[in-house]
Motif scaffolding. Sequence first.
Motif, PDB file in Angstrom:
ATOM      1  N   GLY A 150      11.199  14.936   6.416  1.00 30.80           N
ATOM      2  CA  GLY A 150      11.545  14.906   7.828  1.00 30.80           C
ATOM      3  C   GLY A 150      12.987  14.598   8.129  1.00 30.80           C
ATOM      4  O   GLY A 150      13.390  14.612   9.295  1.00 30.80           O
ATOM      5  N   PHE A 151      13.799  14.353   7.098  1.00 33.06           N
ATOM      6  CA  PHE A 151      15.174  13.927   7.338  1.00 33.06           C
ATOM      7  C   PHE A 151      16.174  14.795   6.575  1.00 33.06           C
ATOM      8  O   PHE A 151      16.080  14.952   5.358  1.00 33.06           O
ATOM      9  CB  PHE A 151      15.343  12.456   6.950  1.00 33.06           C
ATOM     10  N   ASP A 152      17.145  15.313   7.317  1.00 28.87           N
ATOM     11  CA  ASP A 152      18.225  16.088   6.708  1.00 28.87           C
ATOM     12  C   ASP A 152      19.241  15.189   6.020  1.00 28.87           C
ATOM     13  O   ASP A 152      19.879  15.597   5.047  1.00 28.87           O
ATOM     14  CB  ASP A 152      18.951  16.908   7.795  1.00 28.87           C
ATOM     15  N   GLY A 176      14.126  22.423  15.087  1.00 30.80           N
ATOM     16  CA  GLY A 176      15.545  22.707  15.189  1.00 30.80           C
ATOM     17  C   GLY A 176      16.455  21.505  15.292  1.00 30.80           C
ATOM     18  O   GLY A 176      17.682  21.649  15.406  1.00 30.80           O
ATOM     19  N   TYR A 177      15.905  20.302  15.236  1.00 31.44           N
ATOM     20  CA  TYR A 177      16.717  19.097  15.273  1.00 31.44           C
ATOM     21  C   TYR A 177      17.414  18.858  13.940  1.00 31.44           C
ATOM     22  O   TYR A 177      16.890  19.202  12.874  1.00 31.44           O
ATOM     23  CB  TYR A 177      15.857  17.874  15.582  1.00 31.44           C
ATOM     24  N   GLN A 178      18.587  18.230  14.002  1.00 27.70           N
ATOM     25  CA  GLN A 178      19.217  17.672  12.817  1.00 27.70           C
ATOM     26  C   GLN A 178      18.832  16.193  12.783  1.00 27.70           C
ATOM     27  O   GLN A 178      19.036  15.464  13.761  1.00 27.70           O
ATOM     28  CB  GLN A 178      20.736  17.819  12.867  1.00 27.70           C
ATOM     29  N   THR A 179      18.246  15.739  11.684  1.00 27.77           N
ATOM     30  CA  THR A 179      17.635  14.410  11.639  1.00 27.77           C
ATOM     31  C   THR A 179      18.266  13.546  10.553  1.00 27.77           C
ATOM     32  O   THR A 179      18.688  14.038   9.505  1.00 27.77           O
ATOM     33  CB  THR A 179      16.120  14.514  11.372  1.00 27.77           C
ATOM     34  N   ALA A 180      18.291  12.237  10.819  1.00 24.13           N
ATOM     35  CA  ALA A 180      18.843  11.290   9.842  1.00 24.13           C
ATOM     36  C   ALA A 180      18.031  10.015   9.841  1.00 24.13           C
ATOM     37  O   ALA A 180      17.644   9.509  10.909  1.00 24.13           O
ATOM     38  CB  ALA A 180      20.299  10.980  10.170  1.00 24.13           C
ATOM     39  N   PHE A 181      17.771   9.496   8.652  1.00 25.24           N
ATOM     40  CA  PHE A 181      17.193   8.161   8.497  1.00 25.24           C
ATOM     41  C   PHE A 181      18.227   7.291   7.822  1.00 25.24           C
ATOM     42  O   PHE A 181      18.745   7.634   6.746  1.00 25.24           O
ATOM     43  CB  PHE A 181      15.913   8.182   7.666  1.00 25.24           C
ATOM     44  N   ILE A 182      18.515   6.139   8.440  1.00 24.15           N
ATOM     45  CA  ILE A 182      19.552   5.255   7.918  1.00 24.15           C
ATOM     46  C   ILE A 182      19.042   3.826   7.974  1.00 24.15           C
ATOM     47  O   ILE A 182      18.898   3.247   9.051  1.00 24.15           O
ATOM     48  CB  ILE A 182      20.860   5.404   8.734  1.00 24.15           C
ATOM     49  N   ALA A 242       0.826  -1.208   0.000  1.00 24.05           N
ATOM     50  CA  ALA A 242       0.000   0.000   0.000  1.00 24.05           C
ATOM     51  C   ALA A 242       0.858   1.255   0.000  1.00 24.05           C
ATOM     52  O   ALA A 242       1.783   1.385   0.797  1.00 24.05           O
ATOM     53  CB  ALA A 242      -0.915   0.013   1.227  1.00 24.05           C
ATOM     54  N   PRO A 243       0.574   2.210  -0.875  1.00 23.42           N
ATOM     55  CA  PRO A 243       1.363   3.438  -0.940  1.00 23.42           C
ATOM     56  C   PRO A 243       0.975   4.428   0.156  1.00 23.42           C
ATOM     57  O   PRO A 243      -0.114   4.355   0.733  1.00 23.42           O
ATOM     58  CB  PRO A 243       1.017   4.003  -2.317  1.00 23.42           C
ATOM     59  N   ASP A 244       1.876   5.338   0.426  1.00 22.45           N
ATOM     60  CA  ASP A 244       1.574   6.473   1.291  1.00 22.45           C
ATOM     61  C   ASP A 244       0.453   7.272   0.631  1.00 22.45           C
ATOM     62  O   ASP A 244       0.553   7.641  -0.539  1.00 22.45           O
ATOM     63  CB  ASP A 244       2.838   7.340   1.435  1.00 22.45           C
ATOM     64  N   PRO A 245      -0.651   7.547   1.351  1.00 17.86           N
ATOM     65  CA  PRO A 245      -1.769   8.249   0.714  1.00 17.86           C
ATOM     66  C   PRO A 245      -1.476   9.705   0.388  1.00 17.86           C
ATOM     67  O   PRO A 245      -2.267  10.353  -0.297  1.00 17.86           O
ATOM     68  CB  PRO A 245      -2.879   8.139   1.758  1.00 17.86           C
ATOM     69  N   GLY A 246      -0.349  10.222   0.864  1.00 11.47           N
ATOM     70  CA  GLY A 246       0.037  11.586   0.514  1.00 11.47           C
ATOM     71  C   GLY A 246      -0.355  12.643   1.516  1.00 11.47           C
ATOM     72  O   GLY A 246       0.004  13.808   1.353  1.00 11.47           O
ATOM     73  N   ASN A 247      -1.073  12.265   2.575  1.00  5.41           N
ATOM     74  CA  ASN A 247      -1.510  13.260   3.551  1.00  5.41           C
ATOM     75  C   ASN A 247      -0.921  13.011   4.942  1.00  5.41           C
ATOM     76  O   ASN A 247      -1.390  13.566   5.929  1.00  5.41           O
ATOM     77  CB  ASN A 247      -3.036  13.289   3.652  1.00  5.41           C
ATOM     78  N   LEU A 248       0.096  12.151   5.005  1.00  7.85           N
ATOM     79  CA  LEU A 248       0.665  11.789   6.299  1.00  7.85           C
ATOM     80  C   LEU A 248       1.815  12.714   6.684  1.00  7.85           C
ATOM     81  O   LEU A 248       2.585  13.155   5.829  1.00  7.85           O
ATOM     82  CB  LEU A 248       1.168  10.346   6.274  1.00  7.85           C
ATOM     83  N   ILE A 249       1.929  12.951   7.986  1.00  6.51           N
ATOM     84  CA  ILE A 249       3.084  13.655   8.534  1.00  6.51           C
ATOM     85  C   ILE A 249       3.853  12.666   9.401  1.00  6.51           C
ATOM     86  O   ILE A 249       3.270  11.999  10.258  1.00  6.51           O
ATOM     87  CB  ILE A 249       2.662  14.880   9.364  1.00  6.51           C
ATOM     88  N   TYR A 250       5.151  12.545   9.153  1.00  2.08           N
ATOM     89  CA  TYR A 250       6.011  11.695   9.960  1.00  2.08           C
ATOM     90  C   TYR A 250       6.575  12.526  11.111  1.00  2.08           C
ATOM     91  O   TYR A 250       6.994  13.672  10.908  1.00  2.08           O
ATOM     92  CB  TYR A 250       7.140  11.126   9.112  1.00  2.08           C
ATOM     93  N   PHE A 251       6.615  11.953  12.304  1.00  4.12           N
ATOM     94  CA  PHE A 251       6.986  12.763  13.465  1.00  4.12           C
ATOM     95  C   PHE A 251       8.362  13.415  13.357  1.00  4.12           C
ATOM     96  O   PHE A 251       8.577  14.476  13.951  1.00  4.12           O
ATOM     97  CB  PHE A 251       6.851  11.949  14.759  1.00  4.12           C
ATOM     98  N   PRO A 252       9.352  12.849  12.624  1.00  8.99           N
ATOM     99  CA  PRO A 252      10.621  13.590  12.482  1.00  8.99           C
ATOM    100  C   PRO A 252      10.468  14.948  11.795  1.00  8.99           C
ATOM    101  O   PRO A 252      11.343  15.815  11.948  1.00  8.99           O
ATOM    102  CB  PRO A 252      11.486  12.637  11.637  1.00  8.99           C
ATOM    103  N   GLN A 253       9.373  15.148  11.046  1.00 10.62           N
ATOM    104  CA  GLN A 253       9.138  16.468  10.459  1.00 10.62           C
ATOM    105  C   GLN A 253       8.937  17.522  11.546  1.00 10.62           C
ATOM    106  O   GLN A 253       9.369  18.662  11.406  1.00 10.62           O
ATOM    107  CB  GLN A 253       7.921  16.424   9.530  1.00 10.62           C
ATOM    108  N   TYR A 254       8.274  17.137  12.639  1.00  9.66           N
ATOM    109  CA  TYR A 254       8.118  18.064  13.757  1.00  9.66           C
ATOM    110  C   TYR A 254       9.468  18.361  14.411  1.00  9.66           C
ATOM    111  O   TYR A 254       9.752  19.499  14.781  1.00  9.66           O
ATOM    112  CB  TYR A 254       7.159  17.483  14.801  1.00  9.66           C
ATOM    113  N   LEU A 255      10.288  17.308  14.560  1.00 11.98           N
ATOM    114  CA  LEU A 255      11.609  17.502  15.146  1.00 11.98           C
ATOM    115  C   LEU A 255      12.455  18.424  14.274  1.00 11.98           C
ATOM    116  O   LEU A 255      13.124  19.341  14.773  1.00 11.98           O
ATOM    117  CB  LEU A 255      12.316  16.149  15.301  1.00 11.98           C
ATOM    118  N   GLN A 256      12.418  18.172  12.989  1.00 11.68           N
ATOM    119  CA  GLN A 256      13.188  18.973  12.034  1.00 11.68           C
ATOM    120  C   GLN A 256      12.777  20.441  12.101  1.00 11.68           C
ATOM    121  O   GLN A 256      13.632  21.341  12.146  1.00 11.68           O
ATOM    122  CB  GLN A 256      12.976  18.412  10.628  1.00 11.68           C
TER     123      GLN A 256
END
Length: 497
Positions: free
Chosen positions: A149-151, A128-134, A111-125
């Motif tokens: 949501g990821f730098d 003022g957070y520096q964010t990474a997904f690995i 199932a694809p992302d429906p396009g209206n979702l917010i991932y919580f790292p976006q709030y962190l970003q």
Amino acid sequence: MFKLICHSFLLILFVAGWLSSTIGQKSLKLPKQKNVEPKNVIFILSDDHRYDFMGFTGKVPWLKTPNMDKMAAEGAHCPNTFVTTSLCSPSRASILTGLFSHAHTIVDNSAPDPGNLIYFPQYLQKSGYQTAFIGKWHMGDKNSNPRPGFDHWVSFKGQGLYYNPLFNINGQEKQYTDSAYTSDLLTDHTLEFLDKRDQKKPFFVYLSHKAVHAGFQAAKRHKGQYADDPLIFPPTYYQTQSSDYIKGDWPEWVKKQRYSWHGVDYMYHGAQDFDSFFRAYCETLSGVDESIGRVLDYLEKEGLDDNTVVFYMGDNGFSFGEHGLIDKRHFYEESAKVPFLVRAPGIIPKGITVSQMIQNIDVAPTILELAGLESPMHFHGQSAMPILQEKQTNWRDRIFYEYYWEIYYPQTPTMHGVRTDRYKYIMYHGLWDKNELYDLQEDPNEMVNLIKSPEHQEMILALRNEIYDWLEETGGMQIPLKRTIGKKRDYLNKGNY
């Protein structure tokens, strides 16, 4: 006129319920900030790691996980942590959104992302957070492109490979060779990001392992390390349809699945035997444990461990013969329960066991609280910090579960369930079969199905109504269908759409 007023009122209630699960998803608004110092956070996720396959639990006496053991000794171990759907993509979406599967609608691995979702790292970003997904994304589309949501971004397509992977590093592809092992590479990238980070900002790292997803492949240094150790067979492994052992009156689909793709007597259509499967899983897990150790060692060496909260979690559990099954998807304990360890020196007491029921929808609000942010109103989860810090006792007393039938794995039906501290009720949809009720206090292995017990009928009706109440309140009174055309399964290629 009266009917018109009633219909209008019902429409208002429906819209209000729908809005409660969608408002806040389409536009990113920074939640209210608290006057606290934001903590650094590293969230480590593994794949298909069941809750009790860690050395310190004693479930598998010869299994060695020294770094998971260290996290439990130096922080909190939460043995009653559950996913809302025991499947990779739905669970990962619930972790990132704080929503049940029927709300984020990523209900299976296609199932694809429906396009209206917010991932919580976006709030962190945004705060003022520096964010990474690995690591492994495996949620929605199968491309490896950077997500919101990821730098910093390091990932791969779909399930990826254990050896010699192709990584997408901030939009640029890099092919690894020479037997490069993915668990090691992901850890290398994590430590490299920490080395090069902006030290003026708090950081959030989401280290998402491929391991220990089937087909298991251990690092070369770990292959064969458990070759001579005895296997662990659960008490429900030897169930057969004609055996006197059947006490539980299990559903027919469970009995029959024993001889299918996800059953111990015909696992993966006979492509692998149970013995090698069990040992390969444990050997592959060693790479994840070593990754945790490398992260903890780095934090200590760099003087970051006192201000960095480290989480370790599995995206879903995994069966090794319970009820004659392998894999996940179902709502038995070994499938829906996951490991959850939290190490936070000075914030969380050392060596505590948190017995309350936590779910994957609680990850987002918990990490936002550590960042000094209040949870958005549309979250279904809640911050677990009060119980991790032993400041709250009145926590949820039940959790809910859902799984939706997949065309590619038709052995397991759509199901919904509710679990209290003592009882578990599972109801099935779309097949003519019996439901299930277990007394987990008297029957922790879920061997005796009480669904026909006269003295439990009132409870069964109450639990069934609770499931419907939960679905109505969270906008889940429908099955979210997704397009399935274009897959590579043989029966589809033969035109059997």
